[in-house]
Design a protein around this motif. Structure first.
Motif, PDB file in Angstrom:
ATOM      1  N   SER A  56     -12.952  -0.018   3.124  1.00  0.00           N
ATOM      2  CA  SER A  56     -13.834   0.959   3.781  1.00  0.00           C
ATOM      3  C   SER A  56     -15.170   1.041   3.052  1.00  0.00           C
ATOM      4  CB  SER A  56     -13.162   2.332   3.813  1.00  0.00           C
ATOM      5  OG  SER A  56     -11.982   2.286   4.589  1.00  0.00           O
ATOM      6  N   PHE A  57     -15.132   0.905   1.731  1.00  0.00           N
ATOM      7  CA  PHE A  57     -16.371   0.874   0.951  1.00  0.00           C
ATOM      8  C   PHE A  57     -17.244  -0.305   1.364  1.00  0.00           C
ATOM      9  CE2 PHE A  57     -18.456  -1.129  -2.749  1.00  0.00           C
ATOM     10  CZ  PHE A  57     -19.414  -0.161  -3.022  1.00  0.00           C
ATOM     11  N   PHE A  61     -21.006  -0.028   2.679  1.00  0.00           N
ATOM     12  CA  PHE A  61     -22.028  -0.724   1.894  1.00  0.00           C
ATOM     13  C   PHE A  61     -22.883  -1.626   2.781  1.00  0.00           C
ATOM     14  CE2 PHE A  61     -23.274  -4.427  -0.730  1.00  0.00           C
ATOM     15  CZ  PHE A  61     -24.045  -3.782  -1.676  1.00  0.00           C
ATOM     16  N   MET A  62     -22.229  -2.388   3.658  1.00  0.00           N
ATOM     17  CA  MET A  62     -22.962  -3.303   4.529  1.00  0.00           C
ATOM     18  C   MET A  62     -23.856  -2.549   5.512  1.00  0.00           C
ATOM     19  SD  MET A  62     -22.269  -6.533   3.848  1.00  0.00           S
ATOM     20  CE  MET A  62     -22.230  -7.596   5.288  1.00  0.00           C
ATOM     21  N   LEU A  63     -23.348  -1.463   6.072  1.00  0.00           N
ATOM     22  CA  LEU A  63     -24.135  -0.698   7.037  1.00  0.00           C
ATOM     23  C   LEU A  63     -25.331  -0.026   6.362  1.00  0.00           C
ATOM     24  CD1 LEU A  63     -21.297   0.910   9.194  1.00  0.00           C
ATOM     25  CD2 LEU A  63     -22.806  -0.979   9.818  1.00  0.00           C
ATOM     26  N   ILE A  64     -25.129   0.486   5.157  1.00  0.00           N
ATOM     27  CA  ILE A  64     -26.236   1.109   4.419  1.00  0.00           C
ATOM     28  C   ILE A  64     -27.334   0.089   4.147  1.00  0.00           C
ATOM     29  CG2 ILE A  64     -26.894   2.114   2.189  1.00  0.00           C
ATOM     30  CD1 ILE A  64     -24.156   3.550   2.210  1.00  0.00           C
ATOM     31  N   LEU A  65     -26.950  -1.112   3.728  1.00  0.00           N
ATOM     32  CA  LEU A  65     -27.946  -2.161   3.489  1.00  0.00           C
ATOM     33  C   LEU A  65     -28.713  -2.497   4.758  1.00  0.00           C
ATOM     34  CD1 LEU A  65     -26.230  -4.800   1.145  1.00  0.00           C
ATOM     35  CD2 LEU A  65     -27.774  -2.954   0.522  1.00  0.00           C
ATOM     36  N   TYR A 140     -15.661 -10.373   4.663  1.00  0.00           N
ATOM     37  CA  TYR A 140     -16.314 -11.689   4.674  1.00  0.00           C
ATOM     38  C   TYR A 140     -17.810 -11.551   4.401  1.00  0.00           C
ATOM     39  CZ  TYR A 140     -12.078 -13.406   7.092  1.00  0.00           C
ATOM     40  OH  TYR A 140     -10.802 -13.745   7.441  1.00  0.00           O
ATOM     41  N   GLY A 141     -18.422 -10.530   5.040  1.00  0.00           N
ATOM     42  CA  GLY A 141     -19.860 -10.362   4.953  1.00  0.00           C
ATOM     43  C   GLY A 141     -20.346 -10.064   3.561  1.00  0.00           C
ATOM     44  N   PHE A 340     -25.803  -7.451  11.006  1.00  0.00           N
ATOM     45  CA  PHE A 340     -25.447  -7.142  12.388  1.00  0.00           C
ATOM     46  C   PHE A 340     -24.808  -8.346  13.077  1.00  0.00           C
ATOM     47  CE2 PHE A 340     -28.648  -3.625  12.033  1.00  0.00           C
ATOM     48  CZ  PHE A 340     -27.723  -2.608  12.207  1.00  0.00           C
ATOM     49  N   GLY A 341     -25.277  -9.541  12.722  1.00  0.00           N
ATOM     50  CA  GLY A 341     -24.669 -10.742  13.295  1.00  0.00           C
ATOM     51  C   GLY A 341     -23.221 -10.910  12.863  1.00  0.00           C
ATOM     52  N   VAL A 342     -22.945 -10.658  11.583  1.00  0.00           N
ATOM     53  CA  VAL A 342     -21.601 -10.839  11.045  1.00  0.00           C
ATOM     54  C   VAL A 342     -20.666  -9.697  11.431  1.00  0.00           C
ATOM     55  CG1 VAL A 342     -20.270 -10.939   8.896  1.00  0.00           C
ATOM     56  CG2 VAL A 342     -22.344 -12.314   9.139  1.00  0.00           C
TER      57      VAL A 342
END
Length: 646
Positions: A56-57, A61-65, A140-141, A340-342
């Motif tokens: 979940s982290f 993390f990915m969305l914040i970036l 993966y991202g 967003f692509g991944v």
């Protein structure tokens, strides 16, 4: 002498561990599997909460970036263009990341959930989509983004070790870096081997359904593995931009055709309505499911560990393999486009895929649930319920075969790179070697029944790898912060006044590492003289001015009665000099650990700036610029909260 790009300190330890573990699984499968299974079960029991929180982290993390200022940073130079078109890029993402899984579980998982826990269709689809949604792609991202960023932005080796550079520095080229790549290589080999073994069983089931084969024996499955890996090896030798790109694009088109066949032959309106409901149900429950550990519903703990935790560990164990491949094909994309692509595009496709196959399968639940103990057969039994069953099964076999080939192809490519510490150079015989190793390993483990033991090993390794990925996130963040500071670094305020008139004096100042006494002398001579001249002129206009100085600072104050005083100050600021510049023999003028600067400060909270390059006249102009700004603020009543003297 045979030419090779293999890094001995990575390849030799890795292949030794692989051989030892494989021999244990082949010749002592029951003992090995029993021992490893007990370890895996204890990890799942005691650390399921850690798997849930860490994955979940990664999503957060990915969305914040993506939504932050970091999103504009390119994976490569600022003018770098993507190596592949967007459609080709997405096709290769699917081919490597989840293609085989969609074929294997698209029908099977909802049926198994419904039968195991007597779930409603809605809940069975919700949990299936949750397992195949944004979370695995976030895993993966993160791995891919860290490798791509340090590999393409900083021109470092495209390898996991590079992702830890902000913390390990040059140690990534030694023991610790080798250890990271060894772990990734071992997990990748076993992860691919088990997937090849299970995929071969589904292909075998499909060939039996088509009456091409008549039994699911070791010989048939070994032949399938040999043929598929041979084709994958030939594709790998042809190069990433040829074989894998072409196969991925063809396969994505065929997979979509199969999906559209099921959609339009079935109850199209109902399936599209359920697709919409599945999206809403997923979005409504994603936060709850993302953190749910069933701590208050212990009767579901066994199911939870066998499905959700198993999936999270499985995705984590595949992260080095899939992450490396995604990184390799993502050069030139911005972080925002990459994320967003991944995350969004594959997740959306997966929801559509499971909505069409899963919801369609649930309408035949009474028929299909009888085959739930052999999920490799479910897809073909499902297609038998539609017209043109023979042709749809052939199409499914072609799609599955191509997914199988592209997974093995990209696996060989990744193994080559990992064992070469990210080297771009690779020799054809190395691809042949890895193809041979995968073929022999998968067939041998299939024969001995050791696939379960190897699968459990990858599940165990996922725990330390999850911790390593969390560290990787902070390492990536540290690199991004440096990148932003570097990219958006403005010219020193003093350079506004630069002209060709004093270039020799300017150059001497730039190349001089100022000492503390130099800056103090600057304050009490040049800065003080400038302030005195300006004060004398201001006094003529009746302004109340004052110069206040100490050993470390000096400031000019213009008094006000109802508003805050105007203050222009300069102080001595001590900073650490970069070790690289101190140790650089070609910069002999910089040799001290610290540098000192005369930096401005004001009465408000604004950042000051270095004025060491200004002469006396320019300092006066700079003070006047700040005073003019101060007066402009006073003229506007809406700035009262800042300007009023409370």
């Amino acid at each position: 002498m045979i030419k090779t790009s293999f890094k001995k300190s990575v390849f030799l330890p890795s292949i030794s561990v692989i051989i030892i573990l494989s021999l244990c699984c082949i010749f002592m499968p029951q003992v090995t599997n029993s021992f490893i299974t007990s370890i895996k079960n204890n990890i799942f029991k005691n650390f399921s909460w850690f798997y849930i929180l860490s994955v979940s982290f990664f999503v957060c993390f990915m969305l914040i970036l993506a939504f932050s200022k970091f999103g504009d940073i390119k994976l490569g130079d600022d003018d770098c263009k993507p190596s592949f078109s967007f459609s080709s890029w997405l096709a290769m993402l699917f081919a490597t990341g989840m293609g085989v899984g969609l074929m294997y579980f698209g029908v099977a998982e909802p049926i198994i959930h419904k039968k195991t826990l007597n779930m409603s269709d809605n809940d069975a689809m919700l949990h299936t989509i949750f397992h195949w949604g944004i979370h695995p792609w976030a895993i993966y991202g993160v791995c891919a983004l860290a490798m791509a960023y340090f590999g393409f932005r900083y021109k470092m080796p495209l390898s996991l070790r590079s992702a830890f550079y902000p913390f390990l520095k040059d140690k990534i080229y030694g023991f610790w870096g080798n250890l990271v790549d060894i772990l990734a290589l071992i997990v990748t080999v076993f992860g691919i081997s088990t997937t090849l073994g299970y995929s071969a069983s589904q292909l075998n089931a499909g060939l039996i359904n088509l009456n091409i084969l008549h039994s699911q024996s070791f010989l048939e499955q070994s032949v399938i593995i040999f043929i598929i890996i041979s084709l994958a090896t030939l594709s790998a030798i042809s190069g990433l931009t040829k074989g894998l790109k072409i196969l991925s694009e063809i396969n994505l088109v065929l997979a979509i055709l199969l999906m559209l066949f099921v959609l339009f032959i079935g109850d199209t309106t109902a399936l599209l309505a359920k697709f919409s409901s599945n999206i809403g149900n997923y979005l409504q429950n994603i936060i709850l499911l993302s953190f749910k550990t069933y701590a208050y519903e212990k009767e579901y703990l066994s199911w939870f560990n066998n499905w959700t935790i198993f999936y999270w560990a499985w995705w984590l164990s595949w992260a080095p393999f899939v992450g490396f491949f995604i990184a390799k094909i993502s050069k030139g994309r911005s972080l925002r486009e990459f994320i967003f692509g991944v995350l969004v595009v594959p997740t959306s496709f997966n929801i559509l895929w499971f909505s069409i196959f899963g919801n369609s399968a649930l309408t035949f639940n009474d028929i299909l649930s009888a085959y739930s103990s052999s999920p490799e057969n479910l897809l073909f039994h499902f297609l038998e319920n539609f017209p043109f069953a023979y042709f749809s099964c052939i199409l499914a076999m072609v799609v599955l075969t191509l997914f199988f080939i592209t997974s093995a192809d990209s696996g060989i490519f990744v193994l080559n790179s990992l064992s070469s510490a990210g080297s771009e150079k690779s020799y054809k015989w190395q691809s042949l070697l890895w193809g041979f190793i995968l073929c022999v390993l998968a067939a041998s483990l299939l024969y001995s029944g050791g696939l379960d033991a190897i699968l459990n090993i990858t599940m165990i390794v996922a725990l330390p790898y999850a911790l390593m990925m969390i560290i990787m996130c902070f390492s990536l963040l540290k690199g991004l912060l440096v990148d932003i500071n570097y990219s958006y670094k403005k010219l020193t305020q003093a350079t506004v006044y630069f002209s060709g008139e004093f270039w020799q004096e300017r150059l001497a100042q730039i190349l001089k590492q100022s000492k503390e006494n130099d800056v103090k002398k600057f304050l009490h001579t040049r800065v003080k003289n400038a302030m005195l001249k300006l004060k004398n002129r201001l006094d003529i206009y009746g302004l109340s001015t004052q110069i206040i100085s100490s050993d470390e600072e000096i400031k000019l104050v213009i008094k006000k009665e109802l508003t805050k005083d105007f203050v222009y100050g300069v102080c001595v600021v001590k900073k650490h000099a970069s070790k690289s510049i101190v140790d650089d023999k070609l910069l002999p003028t910089f040799s001290k650990e610290f540098i000192y600067e005369p930096q401005t400060f004001f009465i408000d909270s604004r950042n000051g700036y270095n004025i060491e390059y200004l002469n006396e006249q320019e300092i006066i102009v700079d003070i006047l610029k700040q005073y003019e700004r101060y007066l402009q603020l006073l003229f506007d009543d809406k700035n009262e909260i800042f300007t009023k003297d409370y």
